[in-house]
Design a protein around this motif. Structure first.
Motif, PDB file in Angstrom:
ATOM      1  N   GLY A  75      57.957  92.996  55.897  1.00 56.81           N
ATOM      2  CA  GLY A  75      58.726  92.447  54.786  1.00 56.81           C
ATOM      3  C   GLY A  75      58.857  90.935  54.797  1.00 56.81           C
TER       4      GLY A  75
ATOM      5  N   GLU B 148      64.149  94.985  42.916  1.00 50.26           N
ATOM      6  CA  GLU B 148      63.891  95.865  44.044  1.00 50.26           C
ATOM      7  C   GLU B 148      64.208  97.277  43.579  1.00 50.26           C
ATOM      8  OE1 GLU B 148      64.940  94.376  48.106  1.00 50.26           O
ATOM      9  OE2 GLU B 148      66.148  92.995  46.909  1.00 50.26           O
ATOM     10  N   ILE B 149      64.118  98.215  44.454  1.00 47.51           N
ATOM     11  CA  ILE B 149      64.327  99.612  44.067  1.00 47.51           C
ATOM     12  C   ILE B 149      65.664  99.804  43.359  1.00 47.51           C
ATOM     13  CG2 ILE B 149      64.663 101.957  44.974  1.00 47.51           C
ATOM     14  CD1 ILE B 149      62.547 101.203  47.111  1.00 47.51           C
TER      15      ILE B 149
ATOM     16  N   TRP C 109      61.911  89.130  52.604  1.00 50.32           N
ATOM     17  CA  TRP C 109      61.894  89.701  51.259  1.00 50.32           C
ATOM     18  C   TRP C 109      62.681  91.000  51.170  1.00 50.32           C
ATOM     19  CZ3 TRP C 109      60.404  86.666  47.469  1.00 50.32           C
ATOM     20  CH2 TRP C 109      59.545  85.603  47.764  1.00 50.32           C
ATOM     21  N   LEU C 110      62.940  91.643  52.311  1.00 52.43           N
ATOM     22  CA  LEU C 110      63.701  92.890  52.301  1.00 52.43           C
ATOM     23  C   LEU C 110      65.207  92.647  52.249  1.00 52.43           C
ATOM     24  CD1 LEU C 110      61.622  94.912  54.920  1.00 52.43           C
ATOM     25  CD2 LEU C 110      61.534  95.064  52.420  1.00 52.43           C
TER      26      LEU C 110
ATOM     27  N   SER D 249      68.598  94.003  41.433  1.00 54.27           N
ATOM     28  CA  SER D 249      67.796  92.995  40.749  1.00 54.27           C
ATOM     29  C   SER D 249      68.328  91.612  41.099  1.00 54.27           C
ATOM     30  CB  SER D 249      67.843  93.320  39.273  1.00 54.27           C
ATOM     31  OG  SER D 249      68.094  92.281  38.474  1.00 54.27           O
ATOM     32  N   HIS D 250      67.410  90.666  41.272  1.00 56.33           N
ATOM     33  CA  HIS D 250      67.756  89.287  41.602  1.00 56.33           C
ATOM     34  C   HIS D 250      67.275  88.396  40.461  1.00 56.33           C
ATOM     35  CE1 HIS D 250      68.491  90.548  45.757  1.00 56.33           C
ATOM     36  NE2 HIS D 250      67.399  91.272  45.621  1.00 56.33           N
TER      37      HIS D 250
END
Length: 135
Positions: free
Chosen positions: A23, A104-105, A76-77, A108-109
């Motif tokens: 990651g 992401e799953i 990134w994780l 959201s960013h």
């Protein structure tokens, strides 16, 4: 191809970001992923993703524009622990593009879009190629 099709089922305009096993490296099929942290452009550590010509151009633009640019890994994780203000894609087909949202799953960013650094890099790239790459 598979990631592209899975993402486009729910987000037709999205670009899937692929992560390394740990990651710490991210890449896409269309271009490199760069981050802006504390006014510094952060490129992936060499050898973890393709060191593309586009990334090399961004490094040169940063040098010419007085924008700090480093190679470093990003977790990134665990993006909530990273102080990313802007996310940028760079690729030969389009030059530079700001990223508005990374999903992401289950989270959201959102990022400044286009951010100040991204705008400066787009202007620099446009000057380099002799035409506005946004038009």
């Amino acid at each position: 191809w598979l990631a592209n099709h899975r993402v486009h089922d729910t987000q037709p305009t999205a670009v899937p970001v692929l992560l390394s096993d740990n990651g710490r490296s991210a890449d896409t099929a269309i271009g490199a992923v760069l981050a802006v942290i504390d006014g510094t452009v952060v490129c992936a550590t060499q050898g973890t993703v393709l060191d593309s010509i586009s990334v090399q151009v961004v490094r040169e633009l940063c040098q010419n524009l007085g924008i700090p640019c480093i190679s470093s890994s990003i977790d990134w994780l665990n993006l909530q622990t990273e102080a990313i203000s802007e996310l940028i894609l760079t690729g030969s087909a389009f030059g530079i593009a700001g990223v508005r949202t990374l999903i992401e799953i289950d989270v959201s960013h959102s990022f400044s879009w286009p951010g100040l650094i991204t705008k400066r890099l787009i202007a620099g790239w446009s000057d380099l190629v002799g035409r506005n790459i946004v038009d």
